[in-house]
Design a protein around this motif. Structure first.
Motif, PDB file in Angstrom:
ATOM      1  N   ASN A 133     -15.044  44.421  12.279  1.00 50.56           N
ATOM      2  CA  ASN A 133     -14.918  45.456  13.312  1.00 50.56           C
ATOM      3  C   ASN A 133     -13.528  46.053  13.428  1.00 50.56           C
ATOM      4  O   ASN A 133     -13.296  46.942  14.225  1.00 50.56           O
ATOM      5  CB  ASN A 133     -15.370  44.896  14.662  1.00 50.56           C
ATOM      6  N   ARG A 158     -18.512  47.724  18.733  1.00 51.01           N
ATOM      7  CA  ARG A 158     -17.275  47.169  18.186  1.00 51.01           C
ATOM      8  C   ARG A 158     -16.403  46.589  19.297  1.00 51.01           C
ATOM      9  O   ARG A 158     -15.781  45.543  19.111  1.00 51.01           O
ATOM     10  CB  ARG A 158     -16.493  48.238  17.428  1.00 51.01           C
ATOM     11  N   GLN A 161     -17.688  43.145  20.200  1.00 51.15           N
ATOM     12  CA  GLN A 161     -17.418  42.162  19.151  1.00 51.15           C
ATOM     13  C   GLN A 161     -15.930  41.842  19.043  1.00 51.15           C
ATOM     14  O   GLN A 161     -15.549  40.679  18.847  1.00 51.15           O
ATOM     15  CB  GLN A 161     -17.992  42.650  17.824  1.00 51.15           C
TER      16      GLN A 161
END
Length: 195
Positions: A133, A158, A161
């Motif tokens: 990411n 993203r 994460q």
């Protein structure tokens, strides 16, 4: 050893963020030494990208006195990570933290921003282990354009994460455990040599 970051106790992931504008806003969260940290190159890129904005935190305005700053680059000075100002002015309006530095190990400012869900756009030399990411600079201008054109859904995914990985990886507890392990390894190796 990875550095540790700081996390504002009032931060809650997925607060209401205006992603249509946030994905066009970037933050440079560093310290003194703008040339060896690549800020001059970033500013040059933003001159050519007037639809994007760069907010620069942690650098003294006097250090930038001989640099022409375009309208879409704002020199913001220092900010306390534990303040509401940090959440309101750094985390909420921006989606990305950028660094072109290759002059040091990993920056604590990157870890701190990642612990608040900001997506890093960095050089391979910045000290962050490869993660899917994280965005890496290839050419500066094109990478910034690519990031700003990412879909809102992709940016949101993203951020989650990045946040989850950073909270585990850069916590003070994790740093202390890793430091303790490394310290004990050094001591045991030294003891083996003496024995």
């Amino acid at each position: 050893l990875n550095v540790n970051g700081l996390c504002n106790e009032h931060f809650i992931l997925n607060q209401i963020k205006k992603y249509e504008t946030a994905r066009k806003r970037f933050v440079w969260f560093g310290s003194r030494g703008f040339i060896h940290k690549g800020l001059d190159i970033l500013i040059d890129a933003f001159v050519e990208l007037p639809e994007l904005q760069l907010d620069v935190y942690g650098i003294d305005k006097t250090e930038m006195k001989n640099i022409v700053i375009p309208e879409n680059v704002k020199i913001c000075g220092m900010v306390n990570v534990m303040s509401c100002t940090f959440l309101q002015n750094v985390v909420e309006p921006c989606s990305y933290v950028v660094s072109l530095s290759c002059s040091e190990g990993m920056q604590t400012g990157l870890a701190t921003c990642m612990m608040h869900g900001l997506i890093p756009i960095v050089t391979k030399e910045c000290g962050i282990d490869d993660q899917k990411n994280i965005l890496y600079f290839e050419t500066v201008k094109e990478t910034l354009i690519k990031a700003s054109c990412m879909s809102v859904e992709d940016v949101k995914a993203r951020e989650i994460q990045i946040y989850e990985a950073a909270i585990h990886e850069f916590s003070i507890d994790n740093f202390m455990q890793n430091f303790g392990k490394r310290f004990m390894e050094v001591i045991s190796k030294s003891y083996e040599k003496v024995s």
